[in-house]
Design an enzyme around this catalytic site. Structure first.
Site, PDB file in Angstrom:
ATOM      1  N   HIS A  60    -113.455  -7.294 102.234  1.00  0.00           N
ATOM      2  CA  HIS A  60    -112.797  -8.348 103.074  1.00  0.00           C
ATOM      3  C   HIS A  60    -111.724  -8.696 102.716  1.00  0.00           C
ATOM      4  CE1 HIS A  60    -117.626  -9.130 103.391  1.00  0.00           C
ATOM      5  NE2 HIS A  60    -117.253  -8.366 104.558  1.00  0.00           N
ATOM      6  N   LYS A  70    -108.297 -15.394  95.827  1.00  0.00           N
ATOM      7  CA  LYS A  70    -109.891 -15.438  95.643  1.00  0.00           C
ATOM      8  C   LYS A  70    -109.883 -15.546  94.143  1.00  0.00           C
ATOM      9  CE  LYS A  70    -111.676 -13.355  99.459  1.00  0.00           C
ATOM     10  NZ  LYS A  70    -112.554 -12.201  99.869  1.00  0.00           N
ATOM     11  N   TYR A 130    -117.194 -17.960  94.823  1.00  0.00           N
ATOM     12  CA  TYR A 130    -115.976 -17.662  95.337  1.00  0.00           C
ATOM     13  C   TYR A 130    -115.264 -19.025  95.168  1.00  0.00           C
ATOM     14  CZ  TYR A 130    -118.537 -13.664  97.356  1.00  0.00           C
ATOM     15  OH  TYR A 130    -119.585 -12.685  97.788  1.00  0.00           O
ATOM     16  N   ASP A 166    -119.888  -5.393 108.431  1.00  0.00           N
ATOM     17  CA  ASP A 166    -119.224  -4.271 107.507  1.00  0.00           C
ATOM     18  C   ASP A 166    -119.415  -3.073 108.063  1.00  0.00           C
ATOM     19  OD1 ASP A 166    -118.519  -6.756 105.999  1.00  0.00           O
ATOM     20  OD2 ASP A 166    -120.032  -6.438 104.569  1.00  0.00           O
TER      21      ASP A 166
END
Length: 181
Positions: A60, A70, A130, A166
């Site tokens: 992603h 991130k 995250y 996905d």
């Protein structure tokens, strides 16, 4: 902090302070990460739980101008974390780097904007934390197929339990020129 094979992708090994009661680990410190964060700020924190060994989440990313840095860490279990450089002009364009992240090793990866991220679960019920420098924006989300032949990622286990989203990610084409701000 240490550099990796991907330009701008940094590994941060965090020490646990242990005593007879257990352990204490600092998960985030803006002062310590200031050289990497620059003017960015953490605006969103997410947590995921993935139950099945072999499950893959990703790859992603968010398109510019909503691209995000991130900071990722495994807080329970163990995962094989993958970062793919999709930045046009980067010295590591279309290269990938993988690390084992676990609750035990307390490792943090700082993933720069323009890189795709995904992971495979190596222990059941693994949880990820995250930290994001940009808010999630559905219109900016993107992804790359986990088994894209152009990347040839060598997943350690047979891939299973992909989400519907996905499974629909495209493969890179020969005319893919990369992401740019």
């Amino acid at each position: 902090m240490s550099a990796t094979s991907i330009d701008g992708l940094m590994r941060v090994d965090c020490d646990a302070h242990r005593d007879v009661r257990g352990a204490f680990t600092r998960l985030f410190c803006a002062d310590e990460l200031a050289p990497l964060l620059g003017e960015r700020r953490i605006v969103q924190i997410n947590q995921s739980l993935t139950r099945q060994v072999g499950a893959v989440r990703g790859l992603h990313f968010q398109h510019f101008p909503r691209a995000e840095m991130k900071l990722v860490r495994c807080i329970r279990g163990r995962i094989w974390d993958v970062v793919v450089d999709l930045r046009r002009g980067s010295s590591s364009f279309l290269c990938w780097h993988a690390e084992t992240l676990s609750a035990e090793n307390r490792r943090l990866l700082v993933i720069p904007e323009g890189c795709a991220h995904g992971f495979q679960v190596l222990e059941e019920d693994s949880e990820m934390l995250y930290l994001h420098t940009e808010f999630y924006c559905p219109d900016a989300e993107g992804g790359v197929c986990h088994d894209d032949p152009a990347l040839a990622i060598e997943w350690p286990l047979p891939v299973r339990d992909l989400s519907a989203r996905d499974r629909k990610h495209p493969s890179l084409t020969s005319d893919f020129i990369g992401l740019a701000p």
